[in-house]
Write a protein that holds these residues in place. Sequence first.
Motif, PDB file in Angstrom:
ATOM      1  N   ASN A   8       0.801  -1.233   0.000  1.00 15.96           N
ATOM      2  CA  ASN A   8       0.000   0.000   0.000  1.00 15.96           C
ATOM      3  C   ASN A   8       0.829   1.275   0.000  1.00 15.96           C
ATOM      4  N   GLU A   9       1.933   1.279   0.740  1.00 19.27           N
ATOM      5  CA  GLU A   9       2.693   2.511   0.898  1.00 19.27           C
ATOM      6  C   GLU A   9       3.793   2.683  -0.146  1.00 19.27           C
ATOM      7  N   CYS A  10       4.271   1.577  -0.710  1.00 17.63           N
ATOM      8  CA  CYS A  10       5.411   1.663  -1.629  1.00 17.63           C
ATOM      9  C   CYS A  10       5.097   1.162  -3.031  1.00 17.63           C
ATOM     10  N   LEU A  11       4.639  -0.093  -3.119  1.00 21.20           N
ATOM     11  CA  LEU A  11       4.518  -0.713  -4.435  1.00 21.20           C
ATOM     12  C   LEU A  11       3.346  -0.161  -5.241  1.00 21.20           C
ATOM     13  N   VAL A  12       2.166  -0.074  -4.654  1.00 18.42           N
ATOM     14  CA  VAL A  12       1.013   0.404  -5.424  1.00 18.42           C
ATOM     15  C   VAL A  12       1.256   1.814  -5.963  1.00 18.42           C
ATOM     16  N   PRO A  13       1.765   2.748  -5.150  1.00 17.16           N
ATOM     17  CA  PRO A  13       2.058   4.068  -5.732  1.00 17.16           C
ATOM     18  C   PRO A  13       3.091   3.998  -6.867  1.00 17.16           C
ATOM     19  N   SER A  14       4.071   3.100  -6.744  1.00 16.18           N
ATOM     20  CA  SER A  14       5.073   2.943  -7.798  1.00 16.18           C
ATOM     21  C   SER A  14       4.441   2.360  -9.060  1.00 16.18           C
ATOM     22  N   LEU A  15       3.553   1.375  -8.888  1.00 17.12           N
ATOM     23  CA  LEU A  15       2.846   0.793 -10.038  1.00 17.12           C
ATOM     24  C   LEU A  15       1.928   1.825 -10.682  1.00 17.12           C
ATOM     25  N   GLU A  16       1.265   2.632  -9.853  1.00 16.46           N
ATOM     26  CA  GLU A  16       0.397   3.689 -10.388  1.00 16.46           C
ATOM     27  C   GLU A  16       1.212   4.695 -11.191  1.00 16.46           C
ATOM     28  N   ALA A  17       2.355   5.103 -10.658  1.00 14.28           N
ATOM     29  CA  ALA A  17       3.212   6.075 -11.343  1.00 14.28           C
ATOM     30  C   ALA A  17       3.718   5.533 -12.680  1.00 14.28           C
ATOM     31  N   ALA A  18       3.911   4.207 -12.737  1.00 13.93           N
ATOM     32  CA  ALA A  18       4.394   3.574 -13.968  1.00 13.93           C
ATOM     33  C   ALA A  18       3.254   3.245 -14.928  1.00 13.93           C
ATOM     34  N   GLY A  19       2.019   3.533 -14.535  1.00 10.56           N
ATOM     35  CA  GLY A  19       0.871   3.247 -15.385  1.00 10.56           C
ATOM     36  C   GLY A  19       0.535   1.772 -15.481  1.00 10.56           C
ATOM     37  N   LEU A  20       0.859   1.003 -14.443  1.00 11.80           N
ATOM     38  CA  LEU A  20       0.659  -0.442 -14.481  1.00 11.80           C
ATOM     39  C   LEU A  20      -0.577  -0.919 -13.734  1.00 11.80           C
ATOM     40  N   ILE A  21      -1.347   0.011 -13.187  1.00  9.63           N
ATOM     41  CA  ILE A  21      -2.598  -0.355 -12.520  1.00  9.63           C
ATOM     42  C   ILE A  21      -3.735   0.141 -13.392  1.00  9.63           C
ATOM     43  N   ASP A  22      -4.552  -0.815 -13.830  1.00 10.27           N
ATOM     44  CA  ASP A  22      -5.644  -0.486 -14.742  1.00 10.27           C
ATOM     45  C   ASP A  22      -6.838   0.132 -14.026  1.00 10.27           C
ATOM     46  N   ASP A  23      -6.997  -0.180 -12.750  1.00  8.39           N
ATOM     47  CA  ASP A  23      -8.127   0.317 -11.981  1.00  8.39           C
ATOM     48  C   ASP A  23      -8.060   1.830 -11.877  1.00  8.39           C
ATOM     49  N   ASP A  24      -9.208   2.462 -11.912  1.00  8.73           N
ATOM     50  CA  ASP A  24      -9.259   3.919 -11.779  1.00  8.73           C
ATOM     51  C   ASP A  24     -10.294   4.267 -10.713  1.00  8.73           C
ATOM     52  N   PRO A  25      -9.912   4.107  -9.439  1.00  7.18           N
ATOM     53  CA  PRO A  25     -10.892   4.343  -8.366  1.00  7.18           C
ATOM     54  C   PRO A  25     -11.291   5.817  -8.301  1.00  7.18           C
ATOM     55  N   THR A  26     -12.587   6.024  -8.065  1.00  9.03           N
ATOM     56  CA  THR A  26     -13.091   7.395  -7.965  1.00  9.03           C
ATOM     57  C   THR A  26     -13.577   7.734  -6.563  1.00  9.03           C
ATOM     58  N   THR A  27     -13.711   6.719  -5.711  1.00  6.34           N
ATOM     59  CA  THR A  27     -14.122   6.964  -4.329  1.00  6.34           C
ATOM     60  C   THR A  27     -13.098   6.352  -3.389  1.00  6.34           C
ATOM     61  N   ALA A  28     -13.184   6.723  -2.144  1.00  2.32           N
ATOM     62  CA  ALA A  28     -12.273   6.180  -1.136  1.00  2.32           C
ATOM     63  C   ALA A  28     -12.474   4.671  -0.987  1.00  2.32           C
ATOM     64  N   ASP A  29     -13.740   4.220  -1.062  1.00  2.00           N
ATOM     65  CA  ASP A  29     -14.009   2.779  -0.951  1.00  2.00           C
ATOM     66  C   ASP A  29     -13.373   2.022  -2.112  1.00  2.00           C
ATOM     67  N   GLU A  30     -13.491   2.572  -3.327  1.00  2.00           N
ATOM     68  CA  GLU A  30     -12.886   1.917  -4.493  1.00  2.00           C
ATOM     69  C   GLU A  30     -11.362   1.891  -4.360  1.00  2.00           C
ATOM     70  N   LEU A  31     -10.793   2.991  -3.883  1.00  2.00           N
ATOM     71  CA  LEU A  31      -9.349   3.044  -3.682  1.00  2.00           C
ATOM     72  C   LEU A  31      -8.914   1.991  -2.670  1.00  2.00           C
ATOM     73  N   PHE A  32      -9.669   1.831  -1.594  1.00  2.87           N
ATOM     74  CA  PHE A  32      -9.366   0.819  -0.583  1.00  2.87           C
ATOM     75  C   PHE A  32      -9.410  -0.570  -1.201  1.00  2.87           C
ATOM     76  N   ARG A  33     -10.443  -0.852  -2.014  1.00  2.00           N
ATOM     77  CA  ARG A  33     -10.560  -2.170  -2.648  1.00  2.00           C
ATOM     78  C   ARG A  33      -9.389  -2.433  -3.598  1.00  2.00           C
ATOM     79  N   VAL A  34      -9.004  -1.427  -4.377  1.00  2.00           N
ATOM     80  CA  VAL A  34      -7.881  -1.583  -5.309  1.00  2.00           C
ATOM     81  C   VAL A  34      -6.604  -1.861  -4.526  1.00  2.00           C
ATOM     82  N   ARG A  35      -6.339  -1.067  -3.507  1.00  2.00           N
ATOM     83  CA  ARG A  35      -5.130  -1.259  -2.702  1.00  2.00           C
ATOM     84  C   ARG A  35      -5.138  -2.637  -2.036  1.00  2.00           C
ATOM     85  N   ASN A  36      -6.296  -3.062  -1.533  1.00  2.34           N
ATOM     86  CA  ASN A  36      -6.402  -4.368  -0.888  1.00  2.34           C
ATOM     87  C   ASN A  36      -6.151  -5.489  -1.901  1.00  2.34           C
ATOM     88  N   LYS A  37      -6.688  -5.335  -3.108  1.00  2.45           N
ATOM     89  CA  LYS A  37      -6.484  -6.345  -4.154  1.00  2.45           C
ATOM     90  C   LYS A  37      -5.000  -6.496  -4.476  1.00  2.45           C
TER      91      LYS A  37
END
Length: 163
Positions: A8-37
């Motif tokens: 959550n704190e290191c890899l997901v932000p790095s994957l997001e910055a690299a454009g490797l996460i396809d999910d596009d959460p628009t709410t806090a709940d969606e962001l939580f689900r994406v990070r949890n996945k």
Amino acid sequence: MSDVEFANECLVPSLEAAGLIDDDPTTADELFRVRNKYAKRVARILSGDSPLPFGWREAWLAALPGDVAAGIMRSTARMHGYMLVQVPTTTGTGSVEATIDVLAGAFADVMSHAHPAFDGTYGTEDELNQLLRLEQELVDLKEATAAEIARVRAGLQLHKGAA
């Protein structure tokens, strides 16, 4: 740091910055689900249940502390018979930084672990861990030498360009 915290704190932000996460959460709940996945996926990768996706390699290294990432890159290069030698860059003044001190330190490390060579032979009378350590120090020296040669050559190119 736990697997979940790393994800959550290191890899997901790095994957997001690299454009490797396809999910596009628009709410806090969606962001939580994406990070949890992705945290669960990272846990499976770390446990060996799932392979590390090749496309994640650079983002994963970027999420690690610099010294850890450099060690992994160096080990990976060495496993395949390569040396990790960074391309020299110029300083603000247009010259190339000399790192002869690193080379001297690498040579000093070889000498401080050269005990197996003192009798003029390598063999069963030498401790295995000492031989392995000497080999590692010699490879480090070889890498430092190649890096310094690259820096000298870059300096030569600057010299030729000024003529």
